[in-house]
Scaffold this motif. Structure first.
Motif, PDB file in Angstrom:
ATOM      1  N   ILE A 101     -75.709  58.653  32.050  1.00 49.37           N
ATOM      2  CA  ILE A 101     -75.415  57.370  32.384  1.00 49.37           C
ATOM      3  C   ILE A 101     -74.960  57.223  33.702  1.00 49.37           C
ATOM      4  CG2 ILE A 101     -75.179  56.844  30.045  1.00 49.37           C
ATOM      5  CD1 ILE A 101     -72.109  56.743  30.694  1.00 49.37           C
ATOM      6  N   GLY A 105     -69.779  51.712  35.492  1.00 53.24           N
ATOM      7  CA  GLY A 105     -68.460  51.788  35.592  1.00 53.24           C
ATOM      8  C   GLY A 105     -67.804  50.693  36.085  1.00 53.24           C
ATOM      9  N   TRP A 159     -67.556  45.733  34.392  1.00 57.13           N
ATOM     10  CA  TRP A 159     -67.654  46.949  34.105  1.00 57.13           C
ATOM     11  C   TRP A 159     -69.156  46.967  33.627  1.00 57.13           C
ATOM     12  CZ3 TRP A 159     -68.897  48.031  29.268  1.00 57.13           C
ATOM     13  CH2 TRP A 159     -68.489  47.214  28.060  1.00 57.13           C
ATOM     14  N   ASP A 160     -69.967  47.925  33.706  1.00 60.78           N
ATOM     15  CA  ASP A 160     -71.233  48.179  33.009  1.00 60.78           C
ATOM     16  C   ASP A 160     -71.483  49.633  32.616  1.00 60.78           C
ATOM     17  OD1 ASP A 160     -72.017  49.131  35.507  1.00 60.78           O
ATOM     18  OD2 ASP A 160     -73.495  47.745  35.937  1.00 60.78           O
ATOM     19  N   ILE A 161     -72.360  49.963  31.780  1.00 58.41           N
ATOM     20  CA  ILE A 161     -72.843  51.174  31.397  1.00 58.41           C
ATOM     21  C   ILE A 161     -74.265  51.120  31.424  1.00 58.41           C
ATOM     22  CG2 ILE A 161     -72.831  53.080  29.584  1.00 58.41           C
ATOM     23  CD1 ILE A 161     -70.165  51.986  28.629  1.00 58.41           C
ATOM     24  N   ASP A 201     -78.169  53.225  31.476  1.00 54.51           N
ATOM     25  CA  ASP A 201     -78.787  54.465  31.493  1.00 54.51           C
ATOM     26  C   ASP A 201     -79.447  54.820  32.638  1.00 54.51           C
ATOM     27  OD1 ASP A 201     -81.492  55.815  31.038  1.00 54.51           O
ATOM     28  OD2 ASP A 201     -80.610  56.101  28.863  1.00 54.51           O
ATOM     29  N   TYR A 240     -64.089  48.983  28.460  1.00 53.27           N
ATOM     30  CA  TYR A 240     -65.073  50.140  29.019  1.00 53.27           C
ATOM     31  C   TYR A 240     -65.095  51.389  28.304  1.00 53.27           C
ATOM     32  CZ  TYR A 240     -67.694  53.460  32.016  1.00 53.27           C
ATOM     33  OH  TYR A 240     -68.293  54.516  32.621  1.00 53.27           O
ATOM     34  N   GLY A 251     -67.857  52.616  25.351  1.00 54.09           N
ATOM     35  CA  GLY A 251     -68.161  54.097  25.429  1.00 54.09           C
ATOM     36  C   GLY A 251     -68.100  54.869  24.239  1.00 54.09           C
ATOM     37  N   TRP A 279     -72.964  61.567  26.144  1.00 53.85           N
ATOM     38  CA  TRP A 279     -73.253  61.015  27.282  1.00 53.85           C
ATOM     39  C   TRP A 279     -72.584  61.604  28.382  1.00 53.85           C
ATOM     40  CZ3 TRP A 279     -73.345  55.099  26.273  1.00 53.85           C
ATOM     41  CH2 TRP A 279     -74.200  54.831  25.295  1.00 53.85           C
ATOM     42  N   HIS A 315     -71.696  60.897  32.690  1.00 48.50           N
ATOM     43  CA  HIS A 315     -71.626  60.254  33.790  1.00 48.50           C
ATOM     44  C   HIS A 315     -72.326  60.952  34.846  1.00 48.50           C
ATOM     45  CE1 HIS A 315     -71.013  57.100  36.651  1.00 48.50           C
ATOM     46  NE2 HIS A 315     -70.618  56.285  35.810  1.00 48.50           N
TER      47      HIS A 315
END
Length: 140
Positions: free
Chosen positions: A38, A41, A48-50, A52, A69, A73, A82, A84
């Motif tokens: 992923i 952040g 924030w975002d996560i 793929d 966040y 997660g 996952w 990062h």
């Protein structure tokens, strides 16, 4: 001086290409073990975002800070599989390339330029094709 600069730029591109190749192989290995890579952040004070990393799909996003966040997660990846992409890059040697006869400050500036977005200008200066420069500039 031109030959020294060309030698340095080629060394920079080759070093970047080698690091990117190692990173790609590591990512493929991790994905083969069932990990999802992923990115994303914190985007600001609270957003924030996560994402793929492989598909660029936004898996989650919010504006409730680090707590939101972390909660997203935990909810989306309860087994902790996952990874990062930044964690993978931390292990790579991304230090500046040094070339004898070239001051470090100038070498760093040239490296930034050589890995920048203007592949055509770099290709013309070192005598490579634009396609080859773009391949060697690419990140994993």
């Amino acid at each position: 001086m031109s030959d020294l600069l060309q030698t340095h730029i080629i060394a920079v591109l080759e070093a970047n290409h080698a690091v990117a190749g190692r990173t790609r192989r590591l990512i493929e290995e991790l994905e083969g073990q069932g990990h999802r890579i992923i990115s994303g952040g914190q985007l600001g004070e609270s957003a924030w975002d996560i994402i793929d990393w492989r598909t660029n799909e936004i898996l989650a996003a919010g504006d409730d800070g680090l707590e939101g966040y972390a909660a997203a997660g935990d909810e989306l990846d309860p087994d902790g599989t996952w990874i990062h992409r930044d964690r993978i890059l931390e292990d790579e040697d991304l230090s500046y390339v040094s070339t004898p006869g070239l001051p470090d400050g100038l070498a760093e500036t040239i490296e930034d330029w050589a890995l920048g977005e203007d592949a055509e200008e770099v290709a013309e200066f070192i005598g490579w094709t634009v396609a080859k420069v773009e391949e060697y500039q690419a990140e994993s």
